[in-house]
Design an enzyme around this catalytic site. Structure first.
Site, PDB file in Angstrom:
ATOM      1  N   GLU A 250      -3.208   4.862   5.613  1.00 15.50           N
ATOM      2  CA  GLU A 250      -3.712   5.230   4.444  1.00 15.50           C
ATOM      3  C   GLU A 250      -3.671   3.836   2.982  1.00 15.50           C
ATOM      4  O   GLU A 250      -4.236   3.539   3.127  1.00 15.50           O
ATOM      5  CB  GLU A 250      -2.116   6.529   4.111  1.00 15.50           C
ATOM      6  CG  GLU A 250      -2.281   7.430   5.622  1.00 15.50           C
ATOM      7  CD  GLU A 250      -3.408   8.271   4.505  1.00 15.50           C
ATOM      8  OE1 GLU A 250      -2.962   8.469   3.292  1.00 15.50           O
ATOM      9  OE2 GLU A 250      -3.313   9.439   4.618  1.00 15.50           O
TER      10      GLU A 250
ATOM     11  N   GLY B 130      -4.153  -2.946   7.848  1.00 14.20           N
ATOM     12  CA  GLY B 130      -5.188  -2.291   7.717  1.00 14.20           C
ATOM     13  C   GLY B 130      -6.176  -2.696   7.840  1.00 14.20           C
ATOM     14  O   GLY B 130      -6.584  -3.567   7.976  1.00 14.20           O
TER      15      GLY B 130
ATOM     16  N   GLY C 269      -7.036  -7.253   7.617  1.00 16.51           N
ATOM     17  CA  GLY C 269      -5.825  -7.717   7.792  1.00 16.51           C
ATOM     18  C   GLY C 269      -4.754  -6.710   7.071  1.00 16.51           C
ATOM     19  O   GLY C 269      -4.582  -6.046   7.511  1.00 16.51           O
TER      20      GLY C 269
ATOM     21  N   SER D  50      -1.144  -7.863   4.568  1.00 16.41           N
ATOM     22  CA  SER D  50      -0.685  -8.554   2.580  1.00 16.41           C
ATOM     23  C   SER D  50       0.375  -8.163   3.758  1.00 16.41           C
ATOM     24  O   SER D  50       2.053  -7.620   3.836  1.00 16.41           O
ATOM     25  CB  SER D  50      -1.090  -7.095   1.579  1.00 16.41           C
ATOM     26  OG  SER D  50      -0.199  -5.688   2.321  1.00 16.41           O
TER      27      SER D  50
ATOM     28  N   CYS E 169       1.123   3.573   3.114  1.00 13.15           N
ATOM     29  CA  CYS E 169       0.604   4.038   4.611  1.00 13.15           C
ATOM     30  C   CYS E 169       1.287   5.650   4.667  1.00 13.15           C
ATOM     31  O   CYS E 169       1.124   5.325   5.609  1.00 13.15           O
ATOM     32  CB  CYS E 169       1.776   3.058   4.844  1.00 13.15           C
ATOM     33  SG  CYS E 169       1.145   1.662   4.527  1.00 13.15           S
TER      34      CYS E 169
END
Length: 216
Positions: A80, A146, A157, A159, A175
């Site tokens: 998301e 993500g 990738g 965070s 999310c």
């Protein structure tokens, strides 16, 4: 597993999201055409922006797109809406999973393990959470994941919030998780800095994927 060559970029400046996303797509396309091309790793920070995955629900944006004062991007990844900003370290991996494991669930869990090792290097205890993707400290989320994948070549990738303005997450449902609390690493280890975290991210990714890095 034999070592594989990967190009790594670690800019010191704040980078515009769209420029780096285009760069990822270029490396992904190159690997699709010829898998002898190197993998690609990018570790850095972005200007304030919001990104949504392929199937994201715009109801998770708590502001009007017409009046937005920040960039909003819909991109090729699962998950998301999330937020990027200075003080948050973002790592993108353009990898050929055919050289590792052609299993996206394995890859997601691998990324979670990598994040847990990164935070562990700073004596921060954290964990994955059943039914969710990402890494948590208690009930607070400190890292988001993500990924996109085309012909087993990944993009995007993860965070990690290092020392960022967590209030920016109040403009979204992070999310897609209602009442999701966010955390910064600096709240659990006052002595760290983003350059040291960046060094540890590089080290652990190199170890976990057996990379020979070429710096650019």
């Amino acid at each position: 597993m034999d070592n594989r060559t990967a190009i790594i970029k670690q800019p010191d400046n704040i980078s515009f999201f769209n420029d780096v996303y285009k760069l990822q797509k270029e490396y992904q396309d190159a690997l699709i055409l010829d898998n002898s091309n190197p993998d690609f790793i990018w570790i850095g920070e972005h200007q304030l922006c919001y990104t949504l995955g392929r199937g994201s629900n715009y109801d998770n944006l708590l502001f009007s797109l017409n009046d937005a004062k920040y960039d909003v991007f819909k991109i090729d990844r699962g998950g998301e809406v999330t937020c990027h900003m200075p003080g948050q370290l973002v790592t993108y991996l353009v990898l050929d999973l055919k050289n590792f494991n052609k299993d996206l669930n394995w890859y997601l869990r691998k990324i979670e393990e990598i994040i847990i090792k990164i935070l562990g290097a700073f004596n921060i205890n954290c964990h994955s959470r059943e039914g969710f993707t990402g890494v948590w400290i208690g009930n607070k989320k400190i890292a988001s994941i993500g990924i996109g994948c085309k012909r087993w070549i990944t993009i995007n990738g993860f965070s990690i919030n290092i020392d960022c303005e967590l209030e920016n997450f109040n403009k979204i449902v992070p999310c897609g998780i209602e009442n999701c609390l966010m955390a910064n690493m600096i709240d659990y280890n006052k002595n760290l800095n983003i350059q040291e975290v960046k060094r540890i991210v590089k080290k652990i990714i190199q170890e976990e994927f057996n990379f020979d890095f070429i710096s650019q």
